[in-house]
Design an enzyme around this catalytic site. Structure first.
Site, PDB file in Angstrom:
ATOM      1  N   HIS A  43      38.160   3.757  17.387  1.00  0.00           N
ATOM      2  CA  HIS A  43      37.569   5.097  17.228  1.00  0.00           C
ATOM      3  C   HIS A  43      38.431   6.012  16.348  1.00  0.00           C
ATOM      4  O   HIS A  43      37.984   7.096  15.960  1.00  0.00           O
ATOM      5  CB  HIS A  43      37.368   5.763  18.594  1.00  0.00           C
ATOM      6  CG  HIS A  43      36.453   5.007  19.506  1.00  0.00           C
ATOM      7  ND1 HIS A  43      35.186   4.633  19.128  1.00  0.00           N
ATOM      8  CD2 HIS A  43      36.628   4.552  20.778  1.00  0.00           C
ATOM      9  CE1 HIS A  43      34.611   3.974  20.121  1.00  0.00           C
ATOM     10  NE2 HIS A  43      35.464   3.911  21.126  1.00  0.00           N
ATOM     11  N   ALA A  44      39.645   5.578  16.050  1.00  0.00           N
ATOM     12  CA  ALA A  44      40.551   6.411  15.252  1.00  0.00           C
ATOM     13  C   ALA A  44      40.280   6.210  13.762  1.00  0.00           C
ATOM     14  O   ALA A  44      40.126   5.084  13.290  1.00  0.00           O
ATOM     15  CB  ALA A  44      42.001   6.064  15.565  1.00  0.00           C
TER      16      ALA A  44
END
Length: 325
Positions: A43-44
């Protein structure tokens, strides 16, 4: 301060482990590998963290493979039930990295609401972002039959056409049976994850690196790990449940796959005919493929019996020329 330093060291070690494993596999020092690291990172993005995703280990490893080992083509498969929005963003304009995600989407109502099937990449990267976005909620939950269909019709045909040098897998196991509805609620078996790993090993001469992402039910997580590691080791596969092999994908999965195929057929020849088999069970699809292969062999034998002066094997026919114009 001590806790902060410990957390920072843990994050750096996780990323370093993934990079080191990816390098060893890419160099041929190891056949394949599984990095059991935490926390998840898909998700980064370049500039944004998300929850526990601070560093995107898979994306960082891919960038390092490109820059330091000059790896030309990398496939990232993400089967975490949550969409890897960070990985998508990082490689959205990069045609040398093909990103394929299978995730719960529910028309944008699940999790962050991203991972639309129409998000295909941009600029030179258009066509190199593939979102198998499941919609329809948990009525019924997606299981083996649906994931087998997605691999048969979307993931493997496009992956073979792309022909990667290395395969990285964001191996989240929160789609595995045993997770609550809030965490995904799907029912993919551990043995199915092992089967999917085995299929990916057909690519890149087996240079496959799995990296742990999500997975929160300890029992199902351990079972899935074991199945994937067993596949990487080349052990005899555990047969999938017969009822899943003969079950047709649920109607919600069929509609989701039709959408993906419609979108991606603009970019990948290999999936253009797949819509005709979208409602088949895995076993029936394999039987149709086998029958087609046998027919092709017969036709090939008939073709080889034609006198050699009638037509060169690689000489285009009139309709071939027309197709190439």
């Amino acid at each position: 301060m001590v806790l902060k330093n410990y957390w920072s060291t843990k994050l750096k070690m996780s990323v370093g482990c993934v990079i080191e494993l990816a390098f060893r596999v890419a160099r041929g020092e190891l056949r394949n590998g599984f990095a059991v690291v935490t926390p998840p990172g898909h998700h980064a993005s370049y500039t944004q963290t998300c929850g526990s995703s601070i560093f995107n280990s898979v994306a960082i490893a891919a960038k390092q493979l490109q820059e330091r080992l000059k790896v030309k083509k990398i496939l990232i498969v993400d089967w975490d039930v949550h969409h890897g929005n960070g990985t998508q963003e990082i490689f959205y304009t990069d045609p040398s990295v093909l990103y394929i995600s299978l995730h719960r989407y529910d028309n944008g109502s699940f999790f962050l609401g991203n991972g639309q099937p129409t998000r295909v990449g941009s600029d030179r990267g258009e066509g190199y972002n593939v979102n198998v976005a499941w919609s329809g909620g948990l009525n019924p939950p997606m299981g083996d039959a649906e994931y087998l269909a997605a691999f048969r019709m979307v993931v493997m045909p496009i992956a073979h056409e792309f022909s990667p040098d290395v395969v990285l897998v964001s191996a989240g196991f929160d789609a595995a049976e045993g997770h609550s509805e809030a965490l995904g609620g799907y029912r993919v078996s551990a043995n199915c994850f092992g089967f999917l790993t085995r299929k990916l090993m057909e690519l890149a001469e087996g240079r496959v690196v799995l990296v742990l992402e999500g997975g929160y039910d300890v029992s199902s997580l351990c079972n899935a790990w074991q199945a994937c590691v067993s596949a990487l080791l080349g052990n005899e596969p555990v047969p999938l449940a017969e009822e899943e092999l003969v079950r047709t994908p649920c109607i919600n999965a069929v509609e989701s796959l039709k959408t993906v195929l419609q979108v991606q057929s603009r970019y990948w020849r290999s999936v253009r005919s797949m819509v005709n088999t979208v409602s088949l069970s895995y076993m029936n699809a394999e039987r149709r493929y086998s029958a087609g292969s046998e027919a092709a062999l017969v036709l090939d034998g008939l073709h080889m019996s034609v006198p050699s002066n009638s037509r060169f094997l690689n000489e285009p026919m009139e309709h071939d020329e027309a197709d190439s114009l």
